[in-house]
Design a protein around this motif. Structure first.
Motif, PDB file in Angstrom:
ATOM      1  N   ILE A 162      44.428 -13.463 -46.443  1.00  0.00           N
ATOM      2  CA  ILE A 162      44.694 -12.283 -47.284  1.00  0.00           C
ATOM      3  C   ILE A 162      43.390 -11.584 -47.654  1.00  0.00           C
ATOM      4  O   ILE A 162      43.294 -10.345 -47.630  1.00  0.00           O
ATOM      5  CB  ILE A 162      45.468 -12.711 -48.546  1.00  0.00           C
ATOM      6  N   THR A 163      42.367 -12.373 -47.967  1.00  0.00           N
ATOM      7  CA  THR A 163      41.061 -11.783 -48.280  1.00  0.00           C
ATOM      8  C   THR A 163      40.509 -11.026 -47.071  1.00  0.00           C
ATOM      9  O   THR A 163      39.966  -9.917 -47.205  1.00  0.00           O
ATOM     10  CB  THR A 163      40.084 -12.881 -48.715  1.00  0.00           C
ATOM     11  N   VAL A 172      42.356  -7.724 -46.756  1.00  0.00           N
ATOM     12  CA  VAL A 172      41.906  -6.732 -47.746  1.00  0.00           C
ATOM     13  C   VAL A 172      40.537  -6.165 -47.362  1.00  0.00           C
ATOM     14  O   VAL A 172      40.300  -4.941 -47.418  1.00  0.00           O
ATOM     15  CB  VAL A 172      41.875  -7.378 -49.141  1.00  0.00           C
ATOM     16  N   ALA A 175      40.948  -3.775 -44.459  1.00  0.00           N
ATOM     17  CA  ALA A 175      41.537  -2.501 -44.879  1.00  0.00           C
ATOM     18  C   ALA A 175      40.508  -1.630 -45.603  1.00  0.00           C
ATOM     19  O   ALA A 175      40.433  -0.408 -45.392  1.00  0.00           O
ATOM     20  CB  ALA A 175      42.745  -2.771 -45.774  1.00  0.00           C
ATOM     21  N   VAL A 176      39.694  -2.251 -46.476  1.00  0.00           N
ATOM     22  CA  VAL A 176      38.649  -1.492 -47.170  1.00  0.00           C
ATOM     23  C   VAL A 176      37.636  -0.934 -46.172  1.00  0.00           C
ATOM     24  O   VAL A 176      37.182   0.224 -46.286  1.00  0.00           O
ATOM     25  CB  VAL A 176      37.968  -2.383 -48.220  1.00  0.00           C
TER      26      VAL A 176
END
Length: 384
Positions: free
Chosen positions: A318-319, A322, A325-326
């Motif tokens: 999940i990290t 994220v 995506a950033v």
């Protein structure tokens, strides 16, 4: 078993049909338990042959069928006693009750050297009552179970008669499961006429010890590998198998999701490269696709078997999703919001990777820490 053997050796059995059936069942049980007793076998055979020579009024069809079924493996030679006497009995008796015909059909097949198995299936389907009362239901359930066991090894798979018998037995077993409860196997308590209070006008449902034995014989498996289990034992055995099957399925599905993630990452990079997109977006897009599929894979593994390492792996994926995506959003802007994007990505991923490594390499410390935390929370509550 030893008590039954003492009962036989003491010659306390009577010439009644119930004692003859009990002797035959005892000889069958002794054979199953490898406790062969020659005198017991001879006594059971002689008693069954003597019962078969008597009239139908003192030799009920159910008791003779029970004795014949019990001696089926004890006396395999159909030319020896008691089988000639049983065949002679069946030729001269008449049927009086609804179950007499199907019971004697099973007895005839057991006593005949070369019996027609298909004929037995047809007789049971036509002669067995379709909706018996509770008085005859346990005996019919036992009859259908023993007939299915006998025909299962003699008729081809998919036989229509055998399938119909299995379906009728399943319907009868479901009906008995709905109508009978624990109180049905206990002796009924009938109030005296002089007692005060209202009378209970509900019908009394009572299962005799013989009917209870027939239900046990019908529902217990004859296969020693798949013995009759209690609900707790069945839960332990089949629950463990189910958890193993779910774990195997989850591992295979997780591996498939990771493979799909690699394929999606490759297709995404190839598509963006063919469209002439910014090269700074290729790596984040591939990482995002792989991280999303990896998160789904860890979620599947966690649903099948909850483990700390699986939860930590989910946190890592999940990290990574994220961060990817950033990076995509930041690289797509003309004026990036995060000038030091590589430092942000490295810090987030290193922290998540360190958490995962700590859980995997030192699981005992994590367990002790969680236990200590629970103890600290429980102590103030105890003081209150």
């Amino acid at each position: 078993m030893q008590r039954l053997q003492r009962w036989c050796h003491a010659e306390e059995s009577r010439r009644v049909s119930a004692d003859v059936a009990a002797l035959a069942l005892t000889a069958n049980t002794a054979l199953d338990l490898a406790m062969g007793d020659k005198k017991l076998t001879q006594t059971a055979v002689a008693a069954t042959a003597d019962l078969a020579k008597r009239t139908a009024s003192v030799a009920p069809a159910l008791h003779l069928a029970l004795a014949s079924w019990a001696l089926d493996r004890v006396v395999p030679d159909r030319l020896c006693a008691p089988w000639p006497e049983v065949r002679g009995h069946l030729e001269r008796v008449e049927n009086h009750r609804a179950l007499d015909a199907p019971l004697r059909a099973l007895t005839r097949v057991l006593a005949t050297p070369a019996a027609d198995s298909a004929e037995l299936a047809r007789e049971l389907l036509t002669q067995a009552p379709p909706s018996p009362g509770l008085d005859d239901a346990p005996a019919l359930l036992w009859l259908l179970s023993m007939a299915i066991e006998y025909l299962g090894s003699r008729l081809p798979q998919g036989d229509s008669g055998l399938a119909a018998l299995i379906e009728r037995r399943a319907d009868l077993a479901s009906r008995l499961a709905e109508e009978l409860d624990e109180q049905a196997f206990e002796d009924p308590e009938i109030a005296d006429l002089g007692d005060q209070g209202e009378f209970d006008l509900r019908p009394i449902i009572y299962v005799s010890p013989l009917d209870a034995l027939l239900i046990d014989l019908a529902l217990a498996s004859s296969d020693p590998v798949m013995s009759w289990l209690r609900f707790e034992e069945a839960e332990a055995v089949f629950g463990r198998r189910e958890r193993g099957a779910r774990s195997l399925f989850a591992r295979r599905l997780g591996a498939l999701l990771w493979l799909c993630g690699l394929l999606a990452a490759g297709l995404g990079v190839a598509s963006l490269g063919w469209a002439g997109a910014n090269r700074d977006l290729l790596l984040p897009v591939a990482a995002l696709a792989l991280a999303l599929f990896g998160t789904a894979a860890t979620r599947v593994l966690e649903s099948a078997r909850h483990q700390r390492r699986t939860v930590a792996a989910g946190l890592l994926t999940i990290t990574a999703a994220v961060v990817a995506a950033v990076m995509i959003i930041n690289n797509a802007l003309r004026h990036p919001l995060l000038p030091d994007l590589s430092g942000f990505a490295a810090g987030a991923l290193v922290g998540a990777a360190a958490t995962y490594a700590h859980v995997v390499l030192f699981p005992d410390q994590v367990a002790r820490g969680s236990d200590a935390g629970e103890g600290d929370q429980a102590q103030p509550q105890a003081k209150q």
